[in-house]
Every structure is written in C-alpha cells, then in structure tokens.
Design a protein around this motif. Sequence first.
Motif, short mmCIF file in Angstrom:
data_model
loop_
_atom_site.label_atom_id
_atom_site.label_comp_id
_atom_site.label_asym_id
_atom_site.label_seq_id
_atom_site.Cartn_x
_atom_site.Cartn_y
_atom_site.Cartn_z
N ILE A 249 0.70 -1.31 0.05
CA ILE A 249 0.12 0.15 -0.15
C ILE A 249 1.02 1.46 -0.13
O ILE A 249 0.61 2.37 -0.63
CB ILE A 249 -0.79 -0.17 1.25
CG1 ILE A 249 -1.97 -1.09 1.25
CG2 ILE A 249 -1.74 1.39 1.27
CD1 ILE A 249 -2.81 -1.41 2.31
N GLY A 250 1.83 1.24 0.75
CA GLY A 250 2.88 2.30 0.68
C GLY A 250 3.46 2.70 -0.57
O GLY A 250 3.46 3.82 -1.11
N LEU A 251 3.90 1.76 -1.24
CA LEU A 251 4.38 1.65 -2.74
C LEU A 251 3.31 2.35 -3.62
O LEU A 251 3.47 2.88 -4.51
CB LEU A 251 4.94 0.56 -2.98
CG LEU A 251 6.32 0.12 -2.33
CD1 LEU A 251 6.78 -1.36 -2.82
CD2 LEU A 251 7.49 1.15 -2.74
N LEU A 252 2.07 1.71 -3.45
CA LEU A 252 0.95 1.98 -4.32
C LEU A 252 0.69 3.64 -4.22
O LEU A 252 0.36 4.32 -5.23
CB LEU A 252 -0.16 1.50 -3.98
CG LEU A 252 -1.52 1.63 -4.80
CD1 LEU A 252 -1.11 1.00 -6.41
CD2 LEU A 252 -2.81 0.80 -4.52
N LEU A 253 0.72 4.14 -2.94
CA LEU A 253 0.89 5.47 -2.67
C LEU A 253 1.71 6.32 -3.54
O LEU A 253 1.55 7.34 -3.94
CB LEU A 253 0.38 5.96 -1.31
CG LEU A 253 -0.71 5.11 -0.38
CD1 LEU A 253 -0.46 5.48 0.93
CD2 LEU A 253 -1.91 5.99 -0.73
N TRP A 254 2.97 5.91 -3.17
CA TRP A 254 4.13 6.67 -3.97
C TRP A 254 3.89 6.55 -5.30
O TRP A 254 4.03 7.65 -6.09
CB TRP A 254 5.46 5.71 -3.81
CG TRP A 254 5.91 6.30 -2.39
CD1 TRP A 254 6.04 5.50 -1.16
CD2 TRP A 254 6.64 7.19 -2.05
NE1 TRP A 254 6.90 6.00 -0.12
CE2 TRP A 254 7.11 7.36 -0.73
CE3 TRP A 254 7.25 8.66 -2.56
CZ2 TRP A 254 8.03 8.31 -0.05
CZ3 TRP A 254 8.10 9.57 -1.90
CH2 TRP A 254 8.10 9.49 -0.74
N HIS B 252 3.12 10.60 -0.76
CA HIS B 252 4.32 10.27 0.20
C HIS B 252 3.76 9.10 0.94
O HIS B 252 3.12 9.22 1.98
CB HIS B 252 4.72 11.56 1.00
CG HIS B 252 6.16 11.34 1.59
ND1 HIS B 252 6.59 10.10 2.47
CD2 HIS B 252 7.05 11.82 1.40
CE1 HIS B 252 7.51 10.30 2.96
NE2 HIS B 252 8.24 11.25 2.19
N GLY B 253 4.08 7.85 0.45
CA GLY B 253 3.46 6.71 1.05
C GLY B 253 3.87 6.48 2.29
O GLY B 253 3.15 6.22 3.35
N ASP B 254 5.04 6.74 2.93
CA ASP B 254 5.64 6.67 4.31
C ASP B 254 4.87 7.45 5.21
O ASP B 254 4.54 7.32 6.31
CB ASP B 254 7.10 7.00 4.31
CG ASP B 254 7.91 6.08 3.46
OD1 ASP B 254 7.24 4.91 3.29
OD2 ASP B 254 9.01 6.00 3.40
N ILE C 266 15.74 -1.41 4.93
CA ILE C 266 16.97 -2.30 3.93
C ILE C 266 16.04 -3.05 3.00
O ILE C 266 16.63 -3.90 2.20
CB ILE C 266 17.79 -3.01 4.81
CG1 ILE C 266 16.70 -4.16 5.79
CG2 ILE C 266 18.35 -2.25 5.87
CD1 ILE C 266 17.55 -5.14 6.62
N THR C 267 14.64 -2.97 3.08
CA THR C 267 13.81 -3.73 2.40
C THR C 267 13.55 -3.02 1.00
O THR C 267 13.56 -3.31 0.10
CB THR C 267 12.62 -4.38 3.26
OG1 THR C 267 13.17 -5.25 4.23
CG2 THR C 267 11.69 -5.15 2.28
N ILE C 268 12.80 -1.95 1.29
CA ILE C 268 11.98 -1.35 0.23
C ILE C 268 12.76 -0.79 -1.05
O ILE C 268 12.66 -0.75 -2.09
CB ILE C 268 10.95 -0.44 0.82
CG1 ILE C 268 10.00 -1.12 1.81
CG2 ILE C 268 10.03 0.09 -0.21
CD1 ILE C 268 9.20 -0.16 2.62
N THR D 61 7.66 -5.23 -2.83
CA THR D 61 6.79 -6.49 -2.38
C THR D 61 7.34 -7.58 -2.22
O THR D 61 7.48 -8.19 -1.02
CB THR D 61 5.64 -6.33 -2.95
OG1 THR D 61 4.59 -5.48 -3.01
CG2 THR D 61 4.48 -7.56 -2.38
N ILE D 62 8.23 -8.10 -3.08
CA ILE D 62 9.10 -9.15 -3.13
C ILE D 62 10.10 -9.10 -2.25
O ILE D 62 10.38 -10.05 -1.52
CB ILE D 62 9.20 -9.65 -4.56
CG1 ILE D 62 8.44 -9.94 -5.59
CG2 ILE D 62 10.33 -10.96 -4.55
CD1 ILE D 62 8.63 -10.09 -7.10
N ALA D 63 10.86 -8.24 -2.28
CA ALA D 63 11.82 -7.88 -1.19
C ALA D 63 11.20 -8.02 0.08
O ALA D 63 11.94 -8.61 0.87
CB ALA D 63 12.17 -6.58 -1.49
N ALA D 64 10.16 -7.59 0.27
CA ALA D 64 9.53 -7.39 1.73
C ALA D 64 9.31 -9.01 2.11
O ALA D 64 9.44 -9.41 3.53
CB ALA D 64 8.12 -6.76 1.84
N ILE D 65 8.69 -9.75 1.20
CA ILE D 65 8.48 -11.52 1.48
C ILE D 65 9.80 -11.77 1.83
O ILE D 65 9.77 -12.57 2.97
CB ILE D 65 7.84 -11.93 0.23
CG1 ILE D 65 6.34 -11.34 0.28
CG2 ILE D 65 7.94 -13.33 0.43
CD1 ILE D 65 5.74 -11.79 -1.13
#
Length: 437
Positions: free
Chosen positions: A234-239, A244-246, A288-290, A350-354
């Motif tokens: 959802i954060g990336l979708l907002l960006w 500003h998703g964060d 370190i993920t997103i 999202t893949i990186a988050a998983i």
Amino acid sequence: MNNQKKSFLEKVSDFVVDRLAGPMAKFGNIPAVAAVKDGLVAIVPIVIIGSLFLLIAMLGLPGTFSEDPLIPVLSSVSSRFLIFYNMTMNFLSLYAAIAIGMSYAKRFEIDSINAALLSIAAFFLININDLSNGMSVTNFAAGGLFAAIISSLISIRLYRFFLERKITIRMPDGVPANVTNAFVALIPFFVIFTLLWVVRSILNFDITSFLNTLLGPVFSGTDSIFIFIPRVLIGLLLWAVGMHGDNMIGPIFEPLKLQWVAENAKALSNGVDIKQLPHIWTTVVERITIWPAAAWGILFWMWKSKLKQARTMAGIATPAAIFTIVEPVIFGLPIVLNPFFIIPFILSGTIAAIVTYSAFSLHLINRVFVELPWATPPFISGYVATGGDWKGVLMVVINFAIGVVVYYPFWKAYEKSEKQKESNQENEQTADSSVSV
C-alpha cells in the motif's frame, strides 16, 4: 458531457486517492493522532542514542555476538554503558508522555510548560501506587508506551475543557504571564490529578496493565508477514500515484515499531539470543527492504541506459537515493503514474518484503535492536542495527538484485519506446527540413 473512458492508470489513481489516500490523510490529520506522531518523532534521538550505547555495551559482554566479548577492552565498562541505556530506553514511555502532551497542547495553544508538567504528573499518577519499597519504574519502559499516550492525550484534553469553560482562577491585568499561567493551571491540575489518583490508588485500577493485557496480543500479532506485506504494498501504491506513502501510513505503525525495537533492546540486555529477539519489524527492516529494491533497482538500469536523459537523471538521483531519499527518482524519471514502471516499482518492493521478513523469521539474520536515523544508508544500517551481522548487508544486496531483475523487462520496453519517440522526432525534423528546401 465527457464520455471519454479513463485509462487503467487513471482508474488506479482515482481508487488510491479516493479510497486509500483520503481516509489516511484524514486519520493522520486528527489532532490526537498528529500529536502522537510528532511526539514519538521528538523522542527518536533518545532511542537512537540509547540503543547505540546498548550496542557498545554488548560488544564488551560475553555470550551476545559470540562466546567471548568481541572487544574485550570494553568488558570493564560495559555495565556503565548499560546504565546509560537504562536511563534512555527504559524510560522511553516517560519521555513520550512529555513529548506527546506538549505536542497535543501546541495544537490548542496551551502553555507548553503547563502541558509538560501535567503530562509527566499524569504518567506518574497512573503508574505509581506504592512507594513503600521505592519507586517501581517497570512501566516507564516500552511496555508503558500506550498508557503514556492515553494519559497525555486525556489529561491535555481535560485541561483544555477547563480553559474553554474558564473554570480557572483569574488574575488581574498586569500580573506577569508566568504567574498567571501557574494560577490558571491550579484548578484543572487539582481535578485531573485527583481523578487519576482515585483511579489508580483508590480503585486500584492499573491502566498500563489493563492496556497491555487487552492490546498486547493485537499489537504483537501486527508484527506479522501478513501485515508487513500489505503495509509495503500500500505504501508503494501511494508513492506510485504521487503521494508520500511513508507519511500516509506512518502514523499507524510508528508507535508499534518504536515499542518493538525497544522491546528487542530490552530482551537483548536481559540475555536473550540476538536471533531470538521477539520482534522482526522495525524502521531499519523497512529501509533495508523497500528502497534497495524499488529505487536502487531502477537506478541500476538508468546508469546502464543508452538514453542520455536517463543517465543524467541517475547522476542527479543516486546521491540522495543512497540515503533512501527517493523523491528525485520517483518524481524525476518519473515513476509516478508511469505505465512502464508502476508495476515493477510495487512488485519489486513487495517481493523484497516477502524475502526479507522470511529471512528474519527463519533466524537467518540477527534481529534489529538498534534504532538509527531513517536516512542511514541501508548497507550501514543493515550491519550496525543487527549487531554487526554481515548477513544484514547481504540482505540489502539481495533486495537490490531483486529490483534489478524485476525492472529489467520493463526498462527494456521503456527504452525501446523512448528510442522510437526519438526516431520519430528525427524523421519529422528531416521531413520539415525537406519541405523547407
């Protein structure tokens, strides 16, 4: 009447703006929510300093990062570093109560000194019931954070009630402002203090224990891959639609992440193995993920591109992106509402988050117990915040590789499209020149 059909991206943008961004913005602008957010941001320096002192102390203690102390010379002073840690991280809720109370009062133009005094007194009154064996400060640590939030918000709100209805002692004109503020606070303070004292000492109702019992399982369950993944998506979708998703999502999770990193630090100081700390999700884990995937991945192809404008933009955006300041690449390329990049932007993060959350869940990486400034480069924070675990840096590299791979076909399609545009423009210019001749 305009019957023109909207494109897919326009429909996505409308959905995000109307269904997601609107309610989140309204939630974040609620005075109490904004006060909590600003108050917690204010105490971040204390959290950072305290957790760094814990890290230094652990370097001199056996059985933490290795069987023997990593830096034996620190062994004799590690206990002194732990005192500093205890006075910062283990008083986290006390500092939060003051900062949140002052932040909330500022929105109502209430005197900041009175707000600070009221907030700290309210926190003491709901947490201290027996002084016969000294003062217990157990609830002053992260476990008392939500009680601190509620006590500060309620006490300031009640104080405002008295001020609005002028239930105060009025002083004549000409009395210095500091004296007036002191007497204005007298009646509200007396009533609020008495109410809190009755609740805690007369009725023997422990608000902190009640909240931890009621909300503890809910908040602990939030630190889950099934919540972390939607938060990232959802954060990336907002960006991706220009918001500003964060900042939009931050008010929901910031109190939890602050409490989780504090609980990890406390567990480590109590001898819990660094790979078995209770929580995975922290601000450092997000950083370190997103962005190594969603921002650095596309920067890789921008640097290698044959498109001059892409290489120029890469040179502009990379210095900031190293510190996870991603606005130049998101809005400069742009990624926002770009039909070529919106999918890989969301997909890579999202893949990186998983992958990242799974690695921590499987105890492959030391868990994070140090809070660092949000702009710390991921390859530094991944190492420092995990107590010097090189696999924290490897995780950043893996996430970067995920971004590179996911972006590849989309970047090639974008490059082909841009080259075709350049070719068409050259043909048009040639045709115009021929006509002129």
